[in-house]
Write an enzyme that holds these catalytic residues in place. Structure first.
Site, mmCIF file in Angstrom:
data_model
loop_
_atom_site.group_PDB
_atom_site.id
_atom_site.type_symbol
_atom_site.label_atom_id
_atom_site.label_comp_id
_atom_site.label_asym_id
_atom_site.label_seq_id
_atom_site.Cartn_x
_atom_site.Cartn_y
_atom_site.Cartn_z
ATOM 1 N N HIS A 92 -11.275 17.937 34.511
ATOM 2 C CA HIS A 92 -10.489 17.267 35.390
ATOM 3 C C HIS A 92 -11.284 17.024 36.722
ATOM 4 O O HIS A 92 -11.875 17.938 36.898
ATOM 5 C CB HIS A 92 -9.071 17.868 35.468
ATOM 6 C CG HIS A 92 -9.122 19.215 36.333
ATOM 7 N ND1 HIS A 92 -9.057 19.210 37.595
ATOM 8 C CD2 HIS A 92 -9.027 20.361 35.930
ATOM 9 C CE1 HIS A 92 -9.070 20.536 37.949
ATOM 10 N NE2 HIS A 92 -9.185 21.332 37.003
ATOM 11 N N ASP A 94 -9.826 15.835 39.607
ATOM 12 C CA ASP A 94 -9.122 16.124 40.936
ATOM 13 C C ASP A 94 -9.069 17.413 41.308
ATOM 14 O O ASP A 94 -9.683 18.330 40.508
ATOM 15 C CB ASP A 94 -7.440 15.514 40.708
ATOM 16 C CG ASP A 94 -6.758 16.433 39.769
ATOM 17 O OD1 ASP A 94 -7.459 16.897 38.726
ATOM 18 O OD2 ASP A 94 -5.687 16.921 40.086
ATOM 19 N N GLU A 156 -4.418 17.136 37.016
ATOM 20 C CA GLU A 156 -4.171 18.514 36.933
ATOM 21 C C GLU A 156 -3.748 19.451 37.865
ATOM 22 O O GLU A 156 -3.081 20.144 37.872
ATOM 23 C CB GLU A 156 -5.803 19.173 36.118
ATOM 24 C CG GLU A 156 -5.380 20.230 35.214
ATOM 25 C CD GLU A 156 -5.440 21.717 36.195
ATOM 26 O OE1 GLU A 156 -4.923 23.140 35.852
ATOM 27 O OE2 GLU A 156 -6.005 21.780 37.463
#
Length: 449
Positions: A92, A94, A156
């Site tokens: 992920h 983020d 996430e």
């Protein structure tokens, strides 16, 4: 046993490593904090940067999302030989908020090397996971031994709200024989691990009300209970005298026979001198396969400036980690029953579920796990990986297992006990990172064979 091809791959990883580090540093400089609406453009910019990195490796890559307001995810494809297995690589892009910059020893958005570590928000969790996948592809170039699908999520750190819908939306193109989720860690510096169990999570807010409004503590104290005292009694009921979670009906299970030395526990936890551990059973049971409960927030008047009144209502946030083998639905009901039974003096209690995530227990057997263990052992120069539990929660793993029940799911990662993910001074151990990239490349080669 390694062969000439594996030795050649080791040299290739070493060759591409400087470029991988530059790519990682560029990603760390992007403030992709998904929890901050003011930095949503940075989350978009992060997705575009990830897309471009995989496109440069010959992948068909695009940014996608579920609906108009979903977080940006990246899906990329690169074909291997016809008939080769398909491997899905997840990470992920983020990251968590950096919080107080004063707590960092270097600027959180400027990657900085100190003592063999690269510091910065996302340097480990999970932009290093992205670059691990990128490095494995880069090492093979046009001779990729398997078919690869890359899926890089963008939400996430805020609960993966649209992940289930994204998986359904792209189910056909994400379907794979093996899924590698690079969002966990290793047992120690020099000791790799495969994560085979994770606890689930129930977060709930409880509010206790005793009065319709605040009243003078001298006039009414001794007769009317204040809400803070009532809430404190509910909170105190959640553990027994040893510190075990006292909620009836929650599942507990055995843990792997892994030694977790006392000095390491204290160093990694930041425990103050003389602190006693809570609960019973082995350390890894208490951390991996038994429920744990914490109070992570309180709404109550501040001490400084507090008036001399009885508080009419008070609220607490409960974080309940549930053991593998339990379900979030069961934990919610058992927690609700417990707090309702233990609220004192006829006070009103409001119970609100904030969010939940399922626990995960992975069957770590079969050819994919054999290939992974062999690859990790070679990458760490003969040290075999530990089958490790994780006390934290990655609820989306359960979604992958449910959506792709025939796939082998391997949970790997770049973190180590001093990574400090989510905290100040998050850092990536650079020498271990090279081993992680090598292990993934070796694993892809062995899966093909």
């Amino acid at each position: 046993m390694s062969d000439a091809r594996d030795d050649q791959l080791r040299g290739k990883i070493h060759e591409v490593l400087p470029g991988l580090r530059r790519d990682l540093e560029d990603l760390v400089r992007i403030e992709s904090v998904s929890a901050d609406p003011a930095r949503w453009a940075e989350v978009e910019r992060s997705a575009e940067a990830v897309r471009d990195l995989f496109a440069a490796e010959g992948c068909e890559a695009r940014v996608t999302r579920y609906g108009d307001d979903g977080a940006p995810a990246v899906i990329a494809h690169k074909a291997g030989p016809e008939g080769a297995p398909t491997v899905l690589l997840y990470a992920h892009h983020d990251v968590q908020p950096e919080n107080d910059h004063a707590e960092w020893d270097s600027p959180p958005w400027e990657p900085t090397e100190r003592d063999g570590r690269l510091y910065g928000r996302g340097a480990a969790d999970d932009k290093a996971g992205i670059v691990t996948h990128l490095g494995a592809l880069r090492a093979f170039g046009d001779d990729l031994p398997v078919n690869v699908v890359v899926f890089i999520e963008g939400e996430e750190e805020v609960g993966s709200d649209s992940l289930v819908d994204l998986l359904k939306q792209h189910e056909a193109e994400l379907r794979a024989d093996v899924i590698v989720i690079a969002d966990s860690g290793n047992w120690d510096i020099g000791v790799p691990a495969l994560t085979t169990s994770l606890r689930g999570l129930v977060r709930a807010d409880i509010e206790v009300r005793t009065l319709t409004h605040a009243v003078h503590s001298g006039m009414w104290g001794g007769l009317a209970p204040d809400a803070l005292i009532a809430l404190s009694r509910v909170i105190a009921s959640l553990h027994d005298d040893e510190g075990n979670v006292a909620i009836e009906g929650l599942h507990s299970g055995p843990a792997a026979d892994v030694d977790y030395p006392e000095e390491r526990l204290r160093a990694e936890s930041g425990a103050i001198p003389g602190l006693e551990w809570i609960g019973s059973g082995s350390a890894v049971e208490r951390l991996w396969t038994k429920p744990a409960l914490s109070i992570t927030g309180l709404d109550a008047p501040q001490v400084d400036g507090a008036s001399n009144t009885l508080v009419p209502s008070a609220r607490a946030k409960i974080s309940l980690r549930i053991a593998p083998g339990d379900t979030a639905a069961n934990a919610v009901e058992r927690l609700r029953e417990h707090v309702e039974k233990n609220v004192p003096w006829g006070a009103e209690l409001t119970f609100t579920v904030v969010d939940t995530g399922e626990a995960t227990q992975i069957d770590a057997t079969g050819p994919a796990y054999d290939a992974a263990r062999e690859a990790f052992t070679e990458a760490w120069d003969g040290t075999a990986p530990v089958d490790m539990g994780v006390g934290g929660s990655i609820p989306f793993i359960a979604e992958f297992l449910e959506t792709f029940p025939d796939a082998s799911v391997l949970v790997t990662g770049v973190e180590d006990p001093d990574t400090r993910a989510h905290g100040a001074n998050e850092g990536l151990h650079l020498a271990e990172f090279e081993k992680v990239v090598l292990a993934e490349a070796l694993m892809l080669a062995k899966l093909a064979r």
